[in-house]
Design a protein around this motif. Structure first.
Motif, PDB file in Angstrom:
ATOM      1  N   ALA A 156     -19.816  -0.668  12.416  1.00 47.14           N
ATOM      2  CA  ALA A 156     -20.179  -0.121  11.104  1.00 47.14           C
ATOM      3  C   ALA A 156     -21.527   0.584  11.158  1.00 47.14           C
ATOM      4  CB  ALA A 156     -20.217  -1.243  10.072  1.00 47.14           C
ATOM      5  N   LYS A 157     -22.440   0.081  11.973  1.00 38.55           N
ATOM      6  CA  LYS A 157     -23.771   0.693  12.096  1.00 38.55           C
ATOM      7  C   LYS A 157     -23.714   2.012  12.846  1.00 38.55           C
ATOM      8  CE  LYS A 157     -28.285  -0.180  14.237  1.00 38.55           C
ATOM      9  NZ  LYS A 157     -29.097  -1.153  15.021  1.00 38.55           N
ATOM     10  N   VAL A 158     -22.965   2.058  13.940  1.00 43.53           N
ATOM     11  CA  VAL A 158     -22.899   3.255  14.778  1.00 43.53           C
ATOM     12  C   VAL A 158     -22.041   4.341  14.144  1.00 43.53           C
ATOM     13  CG1 VAL A 158     -22.091   4.144  17.004  1.00 43.53           C
ATOM     14  CG2 VAL A 158     -23.323   1.976  16.891  1.00 43.53           C
ATOM     15  N   ASP A 159     -20.909   3.926  13.586  1.00 40.96           N
ATOM     16  CA  ASP A 159     -19.979   4.908  13.014  1.00 40.96           C
ATOM     17  C   ASP A 159     -19.312   4.299  11.776  1.00 40.96           C
ATOM     18  OD1 ASP A 159     -18.235   6.919  12.448  1.00 40.96           O
ATOM     19  OD2 ASP A 159     -17.067   6.744  14.298  1.00 40.96           O
ATOM     20  N   PRO A 160     -19.922   4.476  10.600  1.00 41.73           N
ATOM     21  CA  PRO A 160     -19.357   3.900   9.369  1.00 41.73           C
ATOM     22  C   PRO A 160     -17.947   4.388   9.067  1.00 41.73           C
ATOM     23  CG  PRO A 160     -21.614   4.628   9.017  1.00 41.73           C
ATOM     24  CD  PRO A 160     -21.204   5.164  10.354  1.00 41.73           C
ATOM     25  N   SER A 161     -17.579   5.555   9.588  1.00 38.60           N
ATOM     26  CA  SER A 161     -16.245   6.107   9.303  1.00 38.60           C
ATOM     27  C   SER A 161     -15.220   5.717  10.358  1.00 38.60           C
ATOM     28  CB  SER A 161     -16.321   7.634   9.208  1.00 38.60           C
ATOM     29  OG  SER A 161     -16.750   8.189  10.450  1.00 38.60           O
ATOM     30  N   ALA A 162     -15.616   4.885  11.317  1.00 37.51           N
ATOM     31  CA  ALA A 162     -14.693   4.472  12.375  1.00 37.51           C
ATOM     32  C   ALA A 162     -13.529   3.678  11.789  1.00 37.51           C
ATOM     33  CB  ALA A 162     -15.429   3.641  13.422  1.00 37.51           C
ATOM     34  N   PHE A 163     -12.365   3.856  12.419  1.00 40.03           N
ATOM     35  CA  PHE A 163     -11.185   3.071  12.037  1.00 40.03           C
ATOM     36  C   PHE A 163     -11.109   1.878  12.980  1.00 40.03           C
ATOM     37  CE2 PHE A 163      -6.754   1.863  12.581  1.00 40.03           C
ATOM     38  CZ  PHE A 163      -6.354   1.711  11.266  1.00 40.03           C
ATOM     39  N   MET A 164     -11.069   0.673  12.430  1.00 39.73           N
ATOM     40  CA  MET A 164     -11.010  -0.535  13.251  1.00 39.73           C
ATOM     41  C   MET A 164      -9.990  -1.499  12.666  1.00 39.73           C
ATOM     42  SD  MET A 164     -14.051  -3.023  14.710  1.00 39.73           S
ATOM     43  CE  MET A 164     -14.766  -3.351  13.105  1.00 39.73           C
ATOM     44  N   SER A 165      -9.016  -1.854  13.472  1.00 37.48           N
ATOM     45  CA  SER A 165      -7.992  -2.825  13.080  1.00 37.48           C
ATOM     46  C   SER A 165      -8.211  -4.097  13.873  1.00 37.48           C
ATOM     47  CB  SER A 165      -6.599  -2.260  13.364  1.00 37.48           C
ATOM     48  OG  SER A 165      -5.602  -3.240  13.158  1.00 37.48           O
ATOM     49  N   ILE A 166      -8.341  -5.224  13.167  1.00 39.79           N
ATOM     50  CA  ILE A 166      -8.598  -6.510  13.805  1.00 39.79           C
ATOM     51  C   ILE A 166      -7.446  -7.454  13.488  1.00 39.79           C
ATOM     52  CG2 ILE A 166     -10.149  -8.488  13.957  1.00 39.79           C
ATOM     53  CD1 ILE A 166     -12.427  -6.666  13.130  1.00 39.79           C
ATOM     54  N   THR A 167      -6.861  -8.021  14.530  1.00 43.09           N
ATOM     55  CA  THR A 167      -5.781  -8.984  14.349  1.00 43.09           C
ATOM     56  C   THR A 167      -6.135 -10.272  15.069  1.00 43.09           C
ATOM     57  OG1 THR A 167      -4.602  -8.127  16.285  1.00 43.09           O
ATOM     58  CG2 THR A 167      -3.991  -7.228  14.135  1.00 43.09           C
ATOM     59  N   GLN A 168      -5.601 -11.388  14.567  1.00 40.45           N
ATOM     60  CA  GLN A 168      -5.829 -12.694  15.165  1.00 40.45           C
ATOM     61  C   GLN A 168      -4.677 -12.995  16.102  1.00 40.45           C
ATOM     62  OE1 GLN A 168      -5.981 -16.070  12.441  1.00 40.45           O
ATOM     63  NE2 GLN A 168      -7.966 -16.613  13.293  1.00 40.45           N
ATOM     64  N   THR A 169      -4.991 -13.377  17.331  1.00 39.00           N
ATOM     65  CA  THR A 169      -3.958 -13.617  18.328  1.00 39.00           C
ATOM     66  C   THR A 169      -3.580 -15.083  18.387  1.00 39.00           C
ATOM     67  OG1 THR A 169      -5.532 -13.958  20.115  1.00 39.00           O
ATOM     68  CG2 THR A 169      -4.824 -11.701  19.708  1.00 39.00           C
ATOM     69  N   SER A 170      -2.391 -15.346  18.921  1.00 39.30           N
ATOM     70  CA  SER A 170      -1.953 -16.721  19.092  1.00 39.30           C
ATOM     71  C   SER A 170      -2.515 -17.331  20.365  1.00 39.30           C
ATOM     72  CB  SER A 170      -0.417 -16.784  19.139  1.00 39.30           C
ATOM     73  OG  SER A 170       0.123 -16.358  17.916  1.00 39.30           O
ATOM     74  N   ALA A 171      -2.622 -16.531  21.416  1.00 33.38           N
ATOM     75  CA  ALA A 171      -3.160 -17.036  22.683  1.00 33.38           C
ATOM     76  C   ALA A 171      -3.601 -15.866  23.533  1.00 33.38           C
ATOM     77  CB  ALA A 171      -2.117 -17.865  23.428  1.00 33.38           C
ATOM     78  N   VAL A 172      -4.629 -16.085  24.330  1.00 29.11           N
ATOM     79  CA  VAL A 172      -5.132 -15.074  25.243  1.00 29.11           C
ATOM     80  C   VAL A 172      -5.331 -15.719  26.602  1.00 29.11           C
ATOM     81  CG1 VAL A 172      -6.982 -13.450  25.761  1.00 29.11           C
ATOM     82  CG2 VAL A 172      -6.306 -13.821  23.394  1.00 29.11           C
ATOM     83  N   TYR A 173      -4.801 -15.099  27.651  1.00 28.48           N
ATOM     84  CA  TYR A 173      -4.934 -15.621  28.994  1.00 28.48           C
ATOM     85  C   TYR A 173      -5.746 -14.657  29.840  1.00 28.48           C
ATOM     86  CZ  TYR A 173      -1.096 -18.674  27.610  1.00 28.48           C
ATOM     87  OH  TYR A 173      -0.319 -19.587  26.948  1.00 28.48           O
ATOM     88  N   GLY A 174      -6.601 -15.174  30.680  1.00 34.37           N
ATOM     89  CA  GLY A 174      -7.395 -14.337  31.563  1.00 34.37           C
ATOM     90  C   GLY A 174      -8.817 -14.835  31.661  1.00 34.37           C
ATOM     91  N   GLU A 175      -9.632 -14.186  32.493  1.00 33.44           N
ATOM     92  CA  GLU A 175     -11.020 -14.583  32.659  1.00 33.44           C
ATOM     93  C   GLU A 175     -11.753 -14.492  31.333  1.00 33.44           C
ATOM     94  OE1 GLU A 175     -12.981 -12.521  35.753  1.00 33.44           O
ATOM     95  OE2 GLU A 175     -11.371 -12.841  37.210  1.00 33.44           O
ATOM     96  N   GLY A 176     -12.517 -15.521  31.045  1.00 31.33           N
ATOM     97  CA  GLY A 176     -13.237 -15.569  29.782  1.00 31.33           C
ATOM     98  C   GLY A 176     -12.465 -16.273  28.690  1.00 31.33           C
ATOM     99  N   PHE A 177     -11.163 -16.503  28.937  1.00 28.50           N
ATOM    100  CA  PHE A 177     -10.334 -17.204  27.960  1.00 28.50           C
ATOM    101  C   PHE A 177      -9.656 -18.374  28.678  1.00 28.50           C
ATOM    102  CE2 PHE A 177     -10.838 -12.957  26.234  1.00 28.50           C
ATOM    103  CZ  PHE A 177     -11.216 -13.241  24.939  1.00 28.50           C
ATOM    104  N   LYS A 178      -8.344 -18.484  28.577  1.00 30.71           N
ATOM    105  CA  LYS A 178      -7.629 -19.581  29.204  1.00 30.71           C
ATOM    106  C   LYS A 178      -6.930 -19.108  30.463  1.00 30.71           C
ATOM    107  CE  LYS A 178      -5.382 -20.164  25.526  1.00 30.71           C
ATOM    108  NZ  LYS A 178      -4.398 -20.586  24.539  1.00 30.71           N
ATOM    109  N   VAL A 179      -6.776 -20.024  31.424  1.00 35.88           N
ATOM    110  CA  VAL A 179      -6.048 -19.718  32.645  1.00 35.88           C
ATOM    111  C   VAL A 179      -4.593 -20.063  32.432  1.00 35.88           C
ATOM    112  CG1 VAL A 179      -5.817 -20.245  35.090  1.00 35.88           C
ATOM    113  CG2 VAL A 179      -8.086 -20.181  34.032  1.00 35.88           C
ATOM    114  N   ASN A 180      -3.717 -19.120  32.750  1.00 31.84           N
ATOM    115  CA  ASN A 180      -2.297 -19.346  32.560  1.00 31.84           C
ATOM    116  C   ASN A 180      -1.755 -20.098  33.761  1.00 31.84           C
ATOM    117  OD1 ASN A 180       0.356 -19.315  31.895  1.00 31.84           O
ATOM    118  ND2 ASN A 180       0.621 -17.100  31.946  1.00 31.84           N
ATOM    119  N   LYS A 181      -1.772 -21.433  33.686  1.00 29.12           N
ATOM    120  CA  LYS A 181      -1.333 -22.242  34.810  1.00 29.12           C
ATOM    121  C   LYS A 181       0.176 -22.266  34.960  1.00 29.12           C
ATOM    122  CE  LYS A 181      -5.378 -25.223  35.022  1.00 29.12           C
ATOM    123  NZ  LYS A 181      -5.869 -26.610  35.075  1.00 29.12           N
TER     124      LYS A 181
END
Length: 338
Positions: free
Chosen positions: A284-309
């Motif tokens: 919002a600070k850099v580009d007030p007119s930017a289009f941004m869509s935010i969704t909540q995920t059920s699960a995320v696998y990978g570095e920084g999140f969970k390892v898919n064992k």
């Protein structure tokens, strides 16, 4: 689907010993809170809110001259632990082993030791509707908080919660929902098998609902990550901020606008709850007119999140992955670091 063996949200030290100590501590504390809530707030008033404790209360009514709630808990806990070992796996069963040992003994402590028996009697009071309601509310809070802490420790409180993990593993149904369903069945059994217990059973429903809410609030809400799609004329600046300041990778998706037909690259990033406001405010600070869509995920696998064992990928191919289960899409940037 969440991996039941992974600790959620809580950042653990890199030292493996410290990590295990924290996990075991969470499981033990959660199990003690669960046993305390069951023994102090629910048993004296025959509030069947589900779980091993609820089954014990039902059995207790058929043996009024003996204290059998903790004995019932011991037997059922170990039967369900064996079931968990078979269907969920050895690693999960080992973490559940701690609570399976602690819970029956903690329940026996709170039910049989004089100071705790006196406390439970004081809390129960005269058994009026007001007392029933208060005990149901506080019992649900304590039980739900205890269960959630054991989940956060990477295990479970044992008992019927093992069934919740099995259901989640094979169906994807959240533990809070499956727990409420199982508890509902136990409550119905309490209504049927314990005479003149209708009001108490209604309070048991309230306790089970509060328990599910606590699990949802403390455990499931901490798992959720977010995915943002950003269209902006300041893509380079936003991309650098995401990578340098948030420490997240960015996937650039080449897209074309449907109205003007011009090229509009989309920045896609997956991040955790703590970074939501930072990213939103910066864009919002850099580009007030930017289009941004935010969704909540059920699960995320990978570095920084969970390892898919559960995956069969080799370690060589185990690079950062972002999986959005809600939209059933997958975009992989093999060169970024999360």
């Amino acid at each position: 689907m969440p991996d039941s063996n992974e600790t959620k949200k809580i950042r653990l030290p890199r030292n493996d010993m410290a990590r295990q100590v924290i996990r075991i501590t969470l499981v033990v504390i959660g199990t003690l809170i669960l046993a305390f809530g069951t023994a102090i707030f629910l048993t004296d008033l025959n509030i069947v809110s589900g779980g091993i404790g609820g089954i014990g209360i039902i059995v207790q009514n058929y043996f009024p001259d003996f204290e059998v709630i903790d004995i019932t808990a011991f037997i059922l806990t170990w039967i369900l632990w064996v079931i968990g070992l078979i269907f969920v796996g050895k690693d999960f069963a080992l973490r559940t082993l701690v609570s399976s040992i602690v819970y029956p003994f903690a329940l026996a402590l709170f039910l049989r030791v004089g100071v705790f028996k006196d406390l439970a009697s004081t809390v129960a009071g005269d058994g009026s509707t007001g007392n029933l309601l208060l005990c149901a509310l506080f019992g649900g809070v304590f039980v739900g908080a205890g269960v959630a802490l054991t989940f956060l420790g990477g295990g479970s409180s044992g008992g019927v919660d093992i069934l919740c993990f099995i259901i989640e593993k094979y169906t994807g149904l959240r533990q809070s929902i499956s727990s409420f369903i199982i508890d509902g069945i136990i409550i119905i059994l309490g209504m049927t098998l314990i005479p003149d217990n209708f009001v108490n059973a209604l309070c048991g429903i309230i306790a089970a609902f509060i328990c599910a809410v606590m699990i949802e609030f403390m455990y499931n809400s901490s798992q959720n990550a977010y995915q943002a799609d950003i269209i902006s004329s300041h893509n380079d600046e936003i991309s650098r901020y995401i990578q340098d300041e948030l420490g997240r990778g960015v996937t650039i998706i080449e897209a074309k606008g449907g109205y003007h037909g011009d090229d509009r690259p989309i920045l896609r990033v997956v991040f955790d709850r703590s970074q939501l406001n930072k990213l939103r405010d910066y864009v919002a600070k850099v580009d007030p007119s930017a289009f941004m869509s935010i969704t909540q995920t059920s699960a995320v696998y990978g570095e920084g999140f969970k390892v898919n064992k559960e995956s069969n990928r080799s370690k060589k191919n185990k690079q950062s992955e972002e999986i959005n289960l809600e939209e059933n899409t997958e975009d992989i940037n093999e060169n970024h670091e999360e």
